[in-house]
Enzyme design. Structure first.
Site, PDB file in Angstrom:
ATOM      1  N   TYR A 192      -2.911  -0.732  10.352  1.00  0.00           N
ATOM      2  CA  TYR A 192      -2.870  -1.129   8.941  1.00  0.00           C
ATOM      3  C   TYR A 192      -1.605  -0.586   8.282  1.00  0.00           C
ATOM      4  O   TYR A 192      -0.896  -1.314   7.585  1.00  0.00           O
ATOM      5  CB  TYR A 192      -4.107  -0.604   8.221  1.00  0.00           C
ATOM      6  CG  TYR A 192      -4.107  -0.847   6.730  1.00  0.00           C
ATOM      7  CD1 TYR A 192      -4.577  -2.044   6.201  1.00  0.00           C
ATOM      8  CD2 TYR A 192      -3.649   0.127   5.841  1.00  0.00           C
ATOM      9  CE1 TYR A 192      -4.585  -2.280   4.839  1.00  0.00           C
ATOM     10  CE2 TYR A 192      -3.643  -0.095   4.475  1.00  0.00           C
ATOM     11  CZ  TYR A 192      -4.114  -1.298   3.975  1.00  0.00           C
ATOM     12  OH  TYR A 192      -4.112  -1.521   2.622  1.00  0.00           O
ATOM     13  N   SER A 218       0.848  -1.193   0.000  1.00  0.00           N
ATOM     14  CA  SER A 218       0.000   0.000   0.000  1.00  0.00           C
ATOM     15  C   SER A 218       0.877   1.234   0.000  1.00  0.00           C
ATOM     16  O   SER A 218       1.993   1.209   0.545  1.00  0.00           O
ATOM     17  CB  SER A 218      -0.901   0.010   1.238  1.00  0.00           C
ATOM     18  OG  SER A 218      -1.541   1.263   1.411  1.00  0.00           O
TER      19      SER A 218
END
Length: 266
Positions: free
Chosen positions: A159, A146
């Protein structure tokens, strides 16, 4: 160069990026083994593409102790497997300004899904990919991280931490395999997407409440960058806004990492 892999294991193939990548690989001639937890979606994927192009495997990758045996079964059933794509992920808010609201069990689930399972799956499938490499065949390990691995977003602190850990892990795995003569044929690829309009955000109550359930680029826009990078054999594929905004962010870190690799014992 073109897409060269003929049998692909796609982990996280019940929605979003996993389905999009898998369908493009099928179009390019790959046989895809679709992996996920939701049987009804796997069955729908199989029905759509047919058993000559797809096999499905219902499996929970957070069952870490079961990964090794499961992977051995996959390799036995599909000995021509030459590409493993690790794409599964979950995202939840984690606000330390309200520590009483932090669900440690959910934090652990997020870590296992986004990071620990990637370690277990990599360790389980690499012996097979290395064996292919020793036979002169191409093989690949693909991890989807990500843009939040590069610059974190406070609302989903855990996350971001899992993706940053994965990003660092991929750099190290790539360097280790490159330094090992018998593993050099295994390509290690990282796909680094921005926010994309998928279930990742739709499943989060605070994102829905803020009207941000559909935040990000479309899946079609993601594939416009992702697929050419995969075809070209790029080792790090920065997607859209991540490439535009952070494309040079890690140049200094890459140079420092290269110095480490050249001077520090493996």
């Amino acid at each position: 160069m073109g897409w060269e892999y003929k049998t692909v294991l796609m982990v996280g193939c019940t929605a979003g990026l996993g389905v999009a990548m898998a369908e493009r690989m099928i179009e390019a001639g790959s046989f895809v083994i679709a992996v996920g937890r939701r049987k009804e979606r796997l069955d729908a994927f199989l029905e759509k593409h047919g058993g000559d192009k797809v096999a499905v495997e219902q499996f929970d990758i957070t069952d870490i102790e079961a990964v090794k045996g499961w992977a051995e079964g996959i390799v036995k059933a599909h000995p021509r497997l030459d590409c493993v794509v690790l794409n599964a992920g979950i995202q939840r808010p984690c606000n330390f300004a309200r520590p009483e609201a932090i669900d440690v069990d959910l934090v652990r689930k997020e870590i296992d899904t986004n990071y620990t399972s990637y370690i277990a799956l990599t360790a389980a499938f690499l012996p097979h990919l290395q064996a292919l490499s020793r036979k002169g065949r191409g093989a690949a390990l693909v991890a989807v991280s990500s843009g939040l691995a590069l610059v974190p977003l406070p609302r989903c602190a855990n996350y971001c931490a899992t993706k940053a850990a994965l990003h660092a892990l991929v750099w190290s795995i790539r360097a280790q395999l490159r330094a090992d003569e018998k593993s050099q044929g295994v390509k290690v690829i990282e796909v680094v997407p921005p926010a994309v309009q998928t279930e990742l955000h739709e499943l989060q109550e605070d994102m829905r409440a803020a009207g941000l359930a559909n935040i990000g680029i479309t899946i079609e826009e993601f594939m416009k960058d992702c697929w050419p990078g995969l075809e070209n054999g790029d080792e790090e594929i920065l997607i859209g806004p991540i490439r535009e905004n952070f494309g040079t962010l890690e140049d200094g870190r890459r140079k420092a990492f290269a110095r480490f690799v050249s001077t520090v014992p493996k």
